[in-house]
Design a protein around this motif. Structure first.
Motif, mmCIF file in Angstrom:
data_model
loop_
_atom_site.group_PDB
_atom_site.id
_atom_site.type_symbol
_atom_site.label_atom_id
_atom_site.label_comp_id
_atom_site.label_asym_id
_atom_site.label_seq_id
_atom_site.Cartn_x
_atom_site.Cartn_y
_atom_site.Cartn_z
ATOM 1 N N GLU A 152 -4.337 14.785 16.064
ATOM 2 C CA GLU A 152 -3.547 15.944 15.657
ATOM 3 C C GLU A 152 -2.293 15.545 14.898
ATOM 4 N N LYS A 153 -1.631 14.453 15.331
ATOM 5 C CA LYS A 153 -0.358 14.036 14.751
ATOM 6 C C LYS A 153 -0.406 12.580 14.332
ATOM 7 N N THR B 84 0.376 10.090 17.029
ATOM 8 C CA THR B 84 -0.707 9.690 17.924
ATOM 9 C C THR B 84 -1.369 8.410 17.428
ATOM 10 N N ASN C 213 -5.845 17.029 12.613
ATOM 11 C CA ASN C 213 -5.232 17.160 11.297
ATOM 12 C C ASN C 213 -5.351 15.888 10.478
ATOM 13 N N TYR C 214 -5.616 14.758 11.158
ATOM 14 C CA TYR C 214 -5.696 13.461 10.485
ATOM 15 C C TYR C 214 -6.973 12.750 10.897
#
Length: 89
Positions: free
Chosen positions: A60-61, A64, A3-4
């Protein structure tokens, strides 16, 4: 799924991109071991920053990314990376 996306860039001394890239691959492995979905490294070939080393991290987050940076600080990975680059020169 990532996502990032985080891009890091470093400009090595002339003639030392290959050495820096070798050590940057170690940092990419560390990044994947600490939660990144994927991490690629390379050298920018054109433009104002040609010759710069690039690390592209996919996570993803956001947590992380923080985890990776926190572990880098704890283990002094960046200091070791750049010390090795200096020592190899």
């Amino acid at each position: 799924m990532a996502n990032y996306f985080v891009i890091s860039r470093a400009k090595p001394k002339p003639g030392y991109a290959a050495t820096g890239l070798k050590h940057l691959k170690t940092l990419a492995d560390f990044t994947k071991e600490n939660g990144a979905v994927h991490c690629d490294v390379g050298v920018q070939q054109t433009g104002a920053n040609a010759g710069s080393l690039i690390a592209a991290k996919f996570v993803e987050k956001m947590a992380t990314i923080e985890n990776i940076f926190d572990h880098n600080k704890e283990l002094n990975n960046l200091e070791i990376l750049f010390t090795k680059i200096e020592d190899d020169n």
